[in-house]
Design an enzyme around this catalytic site. Sequence first.
Site, PDB file in Angstrom:
ATOM      1  N   ARG A  25       1.505 -30.772 -21.249  1.00 38.62           N
ATOM      2  CA  ARG A  25       1.022 -30.331 -19.946  1.00 38.62           C
ATOM      3  C   ARG A  25       1.675 -31.147 -18.826  1.00 38.62           C
ATOM      4  NH1 ARG A  25      -3.407 -31.721 -18.696  1.00 38.62           N
ATOM      5  NH2 ARG A  25      -3.859 -33.206 -20.383  1.00 38.62           N
ATOM      6  N   SER A  55      -7.945 -38.829 -27.738  1.00 39.75           N
ATOM      7  CA  SER A  55      -6.909 -38.709 -28.753  1.00 39.75           C
ATOM      8  C   SER A  55      -6.835 -39.958 -29.622  1.00 39.75           C
ATOM      9  CB  SER A  55      -5.559 -38.478 -28.072  1.00 39.75           C
ATOM     10  OG  SER A  55      -4.526 -38.372 -29.017  1.00 39.75           O
ATOM     11  N   THR A  59     -11.053 -34.528 -34.631  1.00 36.90           N
ATOM     12  CA  THR A  59     -10.765 -33.366 -35.476  1.00 36.90           C
ATOM     13  C   THR A  59     -11.018 -33.688 -36.943  1.00 36.90           C
ATOM     14  OG1 THR A  59      -9.120 -32.536 -33.908  1.00 36.90           O
ATOM     15  CG2 THR A  59      -8.973 -31.734 -36.163  1.00 36.90           C
ATOM     16  N   ASP A  72     -12.477 -28.270 -30.236  1.00 40.57           N
ATOM     17  CA  ASP A  72     -11.998 -28.856 -28.985  1.00 40.57           C
ATOM     18  C   ASP A  72     -12.866 -28.591 -27.749  1.00 40.57           C
ATOM     19  OD1 ASP A  72     -10.024 -30.398 -27.635  1.00 40.57           O
ATOM     20  OD2 ASP A  72      -9.111 -28.570 -26.869  1.00 40.57           O
ATOM     21  N   ARG A  90       2.888 -29.010 -32.241  1.00 40.71           N
ATOM     22  CA  ARG A  90       1.582 -28.350 -32.311  1.00 40.71           C
ATOM     23  C   ARG A  90       1.649 -27.068 -33.136  1.00 40.71           C
ATOM     24  NH1 ARG A  90      -3.192 -30.465 -29.486  1.00 40.71           N
ATOM     25  NH2 ARG A  90      -2.395 -32.042 -28.044  1.00 40.71           N
TER      26      ARG A  90
END
Length: 533
Positions: free
Chosen positions: A55, A234, A239, A253, A317
Amino acid sequence: MVSKRELEKQGLVNIRNIYHNLSYDELIARELNDGEVKMTTLGATAVDTGIFTGRSPKDKYFVRQSPSQDNIAWGEVNKSISKEIFDELFLAVKSQLSNKDLYVTDVFVGASKNSRRSIRFISEKAWQSHFVKNMFIRPTDEELKNFSPDFTVYNACSIYNHKWKEHGLNSDVFVIFNIEENIAIIGGTEYGGEMKKGIFSMMNYWLPLENKLSMHCSANIGKDGDVALFFGLSGTGKTTLSTDPNRRLIGDDEHGWDDEGVFNFEGGCYAKVINLDPESEPDIYNAIKRGALLENVVIDENGNVDFADKSKTENTRVSYPIYHIDNHEPTLRGGHPKNIIFLTADAFGVLPPVAKLTKEQAMYYFLSGYTAKVAGTERGITEPTATFSACFGEAFLPLHPTKYAKLLGEKIEAHDVDVYLVNTGWTGGSYGVGRRMSIKDTRACINAILDGSIKEAEFETMDIFNFQIPKSLKGVDSKILKPVNTWDSKQAYINTVEKLANMFVKNFERYQDSGDEFDFSKAGPQPKTKIEV
């Protein structure tokens, strides 16, 4: 089916073909035919997102206008742009999207019908339509018959703003949200995550104004219907720890919490795949099949993926629909949570492996959003760096962080939710001296929370941080439950506790003028109090 006339009313002209809500087979055929992707031996297609492999947060803006300008917390995270500049760039976007084939994808965000929004994405690339189809909730054929978008995203990724300096912007890239007109425009970046997190930002605007909590967290549900939420930045294990063979995954998420309970915003997952190992992360590996879309991975001439190769980016990803995960909750919903877990990787090695929080402490540590990153080691071991991100997702919060914290506190109290802090970082010393908390011990702490056995433990108060920590837990070495017992140098422990506590205090100073009805800081660490060792 959206018509050319409908899009022309929005300012797009001379549209060639409209590819509206294509199936996976149709999308894969189009993106392969257009040379946008490569096919891998795993069955998934793979795309390179150009120069942007992540991003571009410094290029995100909100149009400053009433009434939304009175709600937005303006600053480094939420930067403003004038309506005049937005209109100029929107004209350029519409020109870019004219005279060509377009991909139109209609989706929902939010599995709760009382809280969801209908979103339309208009893009010039097939793979971006594929990404949207993976990540959001796919309407049924019946729902598509009467679909009317609440919000529209125009993705003109191939255009650049060459007047960016004149406009006073950060670069020639732009991601702009016009809340009053229910429009977002994207230019200069192909990265798919801009669409995902852009809509997350909008849900973080809409829902709290309806007294509903939006959350950057994962969620799962047990056989008895008990819901657990996992917050964490992170590297903290959000996860990994929410993936449990004995519990169904609601989502990994983004979630909301309304009067009916918890619900996933999305219909898919967006997982990191750098160094992906099928043995340690089988769920993610097995989800990479036809329909999944890999980003920026290295592929050989035969279509084999090298997950260890980070030459393009470490942020490789994969997006895939959530039904690629066998053990998922089909409704993407659950009741009100029974447990909330804040995950932190404390590289200073002073936080306990598990602690029970009061409601006030929960609000404090939610606002703090703490973890610690290990600094570079080119010239030997250097000190860890504390990272604070409000509500574990400050980059996506249009409103003031205390708005979300107050909502969390209200819901914790209303639904009698237990909140815990779990340290997945270091014990016995800071990074370079101590050791990483074992996954076995962390799992045992999580299991004790989820099965309720932690409530049977005898607790004691940890100095300075005033956490309630258990004296013993099944499957955990009792020595590590009280951090001071794991350090060889008690003075080094005392110094490091004080150091981290002061970092919390300094970070929290920005909330002292929030005008809240109680002083959040009293629930945080109290440096200079006596430490018993």
